[in-house]
Scaffold this motif. Structure first.
Motif, short mmCIF file in Angstrom:
data_model
loop_
_atom_site.label_atom_id
_atom_site.label_comp_id
_atom_site.label_asym_id
_atom_site.label_seq_id
_atom_site.Cartn_x
_atom_site.Cartn_y
_atom_site.Cartn_z
N PHE A 190 0.83 -1.20 0.00
CA PHE A 190 0.00 0.00 0.00
C PHE A 190 0.86 1.25 0.00
O PHE A 190 1.98 1.26 0.54
CB PHE A 190 -0.88 0.05 1.26
CG PHE A 190 -2.01 -0.92 1.29
CD1 PHE A 190 -3.24 -0.59 0.74
CD2 PHE A 190 -1.85 -2.16 1.88
CE1 PHE A 190 -4.30 -1.49 0.79
CE2 PHE A 190 -2.90 -3.06 1.94
CZ PHE A 190 -4.14 -2.72 1.37
N ASP A 191 0.31 2.31 -0.58
CA ASP A 191 0.79 3.67 -0.36
C ASP A 191 -0.19 4.28 0.65
O ASP A 191 -1.41 4.25 0.43
CB ASP A 191 0.80 4.47 -1.67
CG ASP A 191 1.48 5.81 -1.51
OD1 ASP A 191 1.17 6.53 -0.53
OD2 ASP A 191 2.31 6.17 -2.36
N VAL A 192 0.33 4.84 1.74
CA VAL A 192 -0.55 5.33 2.81
C VAL A 192 -1.37 6.54 2.36
O VAL A 192 -2.28 6.96 3.06
CB VAL A 192 0.27 5.68 4.07
CG1 VAL A 192 0.94 4.45 4.64
CG2 VAL A 192 1.29 6.77 3.77
N ARG A 193 -1.05 7.06 1.16
CA ARG A 193 -1.81 8.20 0.65
C ARG A 193 -2.94 7.76 -0.28
O ARG A 193 -3.67 8.60 -0.80
CB ARG A 193 -0.87 9.15 -0.09
CG ARG A 193 0.22 9.75 0.80
CD ARG A 193 1.36 10.32 0.01
NE ARG A 193 2.09 9.27 -0.70
CZ ARG A 193 3.20 9.48 -1.40
NH1 ARG A 193 3.72 10.69 -1.46
NH2 ARG A 193 3.79 8.48 -2.02
N ALA A 194 -3.09 6.44 -0.47
CA ALA A 194 -4.14 5.92 -1.35
C ALA A 194 -4.97 4.88 -0.60
O ALA A 194 -4.50 4.28 0.38
CB ALA A 194 -3.52 5.30 -2.61
N ASP A 195 -6.19 4.64 -1.08
CA ASP A 195 -7.10 3.72 -0.39
C ASP A 195 -6.90 2.27 -0.81
O ASP A 195 -7.04 1.36 0.01
CB ASP A 195 -8.56 4.13 -0.66
CG ASP A 195 -8.89 5.48 -0.06
OD1 ASP A 195 -8.27 5.83 0.97
OD2 ASP A 195 -9.75 6.19 -0.61
N SER A 196 -6.60 2.03 -2.05
CA SER A 196 -6.48 0.66 -2.56
C SER A 196 -5.02 0.26 -2.66
O SER A 196 -4.12 1.11 -2.78
CB SER A 196 -7.15 0.55 -3.93
OG SER A 196 -6.57 1.47 -4.83
N PRO A 197 -4.73 -1.05 -2.63
CA PRO A 197 -3.33 -1.50 -2.69
C PRO A 197 -2.68 -1.21 -4.04
O PRO A 197 -3.34 -1.22 -5.09
CB PRO A 197 -3.44 -3.00 -2.43
CG PRO A 197 -4.85 -3.36 -2.76
CD PRO A 197 -5.67 -2.16 -2.44
N LEU A 198 -1.38 -0.96 -4.00
CA LEU A 198 -0.62 -0.77 -5.22
C LEU A 198 -0.52 -2.06 -6.01
O LEU A 198 -0.52 -2.07 -7.25
CB LEU A 198 0.79 -0.26 -4.89
CG LEU A 198 0.88 1.10 -4.21
CD1 LEU A 198 2.29 1.35 -3.70
CD2 LEU A 198 0.45 2.21 -5.16
N CYS A 199 -0.42 -3.19 -5.29
CA CYS A 199 -0.33 -4.51 -5.91
C CYS A 199 -0.67 -5.56 -4.86
O CYS A 199 -0.58 -5.31 -3.66
CB CYS A 199 1.06 -4.76 -6.49
SG CYS A 199 2.39 -4.55 -5.29
N SER A 200 -1.08 -6.73 -5.35
CA SER A 200 -1.45 -7.84 -4.47
C SER A 200 -0.93 -9.13 -5.07
O SER A 200 -0.90 -9.29 -6.29
CB SER A 200 -2.96 -7.92 -4.28
OG SER A 200 -3.47 -6.74 -3.70
N TYR A 201 -0.54 -10.07 -4.20
CA TYR A 201 0.02 -11.35 -4.64
C TYR A 201 -0.58 -12.48 -3.82
O TYR A 201 -0.87 -12.31 -2.64
CB TYR A 201 1.54 -11.35 -4.49
CG TYR A 201 2.24 -10.29 -5.31
CD1 TYR A 201 2.67 -10.56 -6.59
CD2 TYR A 201 2.44 -9.02 -4.78
CE1 TYR A 201 3.31 -9.59 -7.34
CE2 TYR A 201 3.07 -8.04 -5.52
CZ TYR A 201 3.50 -8.33 -6.81
OH TYR A 201 4.12 -7.36 -7.55
#
Length: 266
Positions: free
Chosen positions: A221-232
């Motif tokens: 995550f970027d703490v400035r965004a609501d959704s994850p940057l990537c998921s695995y």
């Protein structure tokens, strides 16, 4: 032929007798030495056992000594050590002397450290605090039991909570103790978290079961965004996640060590 030695006054005595007497004397000397060595080691053993129950023991051979039975965790802090025990956080400076002592009453205490600050939390409880060797800086309470926590290099920190409405919740706080990011995980239990060196990214390892088989999801995550940057996705239990850079993290699972990135799964 028996050998003789000539004594003063012309008397003779067999040389063999003198050799036997010398051997007897040597045996006595060796026996005395063995007894003395045994007494020395026995006295040393008694001394070590008598001091084992003490939490701290002064010792000329060591800068500082503490009983391992009293230690729950120990981490580097401000050039010295922060030592966690069942009822306190003990600060030991470079010279080996105790510089400060902060007591606590947490049931299952755990710590994480960032430079000179210590985040002490009650695993399974709702209390935590931030302190230095100079004293307690902040005390906080959560709405749900704490699963795990991490301290960032920028002195921001993150808490994973076991919540009722969702399976788990991630919270990230600024260095001024203000909530700046929150994510609710509805399907998995968070088991490991980490903050990047720049303090802007958070890695989450969460685990659940599908038809009796464990699986893991890892999010960046970027703490400035609501959704994850990537998921695995991984088909085994996760043990820990840790940032290697601001964009890449390692994932330790039962089946091996993996590298994940914002761009691709390597």
């Amino acid at each position: 032929m028996e050998q003789w030695e000539v004594l003063d006054g012309g008397k003779k005595r067999p040389a063999v007798r003198r050799q036997k007497k010398a051997l007897e004397v040597l045996r006595v000397v060796m026996l005395v030495l063995i007894i003395l060595m045994a007494l020395f080691f026995f006295a040393r053993l008694l001394s070590e056992r008598s001091g084992a129950g003490d939490q701290t023991v002064e010792n000329r051979n060591y800068i500082y000594q503490i009983s391992s039975d009293a230690i729950l965790d120990m981490q580097c802090c401000n050039g010295g050590l922060a030592v966690l025990t069942n009822n306190s956080v003990l600060y030991i400076n470079r010279s080996g002397s105790t510089s400060h002592y902060n007591g606590h009453n947490y049931s299952t205490p755990a710590i994480c450290v960032a430079e000179d600050r210590v985040l002490l939390y009650d695993r399974g409880g709702t209390s935590y605090r931030i302190e230095t060797e100079g004293g307690i800086l902040y005390e906080g309470e959560t709405d749900a039991p704490i699963i795990t926590a991490v301290f960032g290099e920028h002195k921001n920190y993150a808490l994973a909570l076991k919540t009722n409405d969702t399976r788990s919740t991630l919270q990230v706080f600024s260095r001024k103790y203000q909530l700046e990011f929150q994510w609710q995980c509805a399907s998995e239990y968070i088991v490991s978290i980490d903050l990047s060196a720049n303090g802007k990214k958070v890695a989450v390892g969460a685990m659940s079961a599908n038809q009796a088989a464990l699986y893991t999801k890892v999010h960046l995550f970027d703490v400035r965004a609501d959704s994850p940057l990537c998921s695995y996705d991984f088909d085994s239990a996760v043990m820990s996640v840790a940032f290697l850079s601001n964009t890449k993290a390692s994932v330790l699972c039962e089946k091996g060590l993996f590298l994940v990135s914002e761009d691709e799964n390597t």
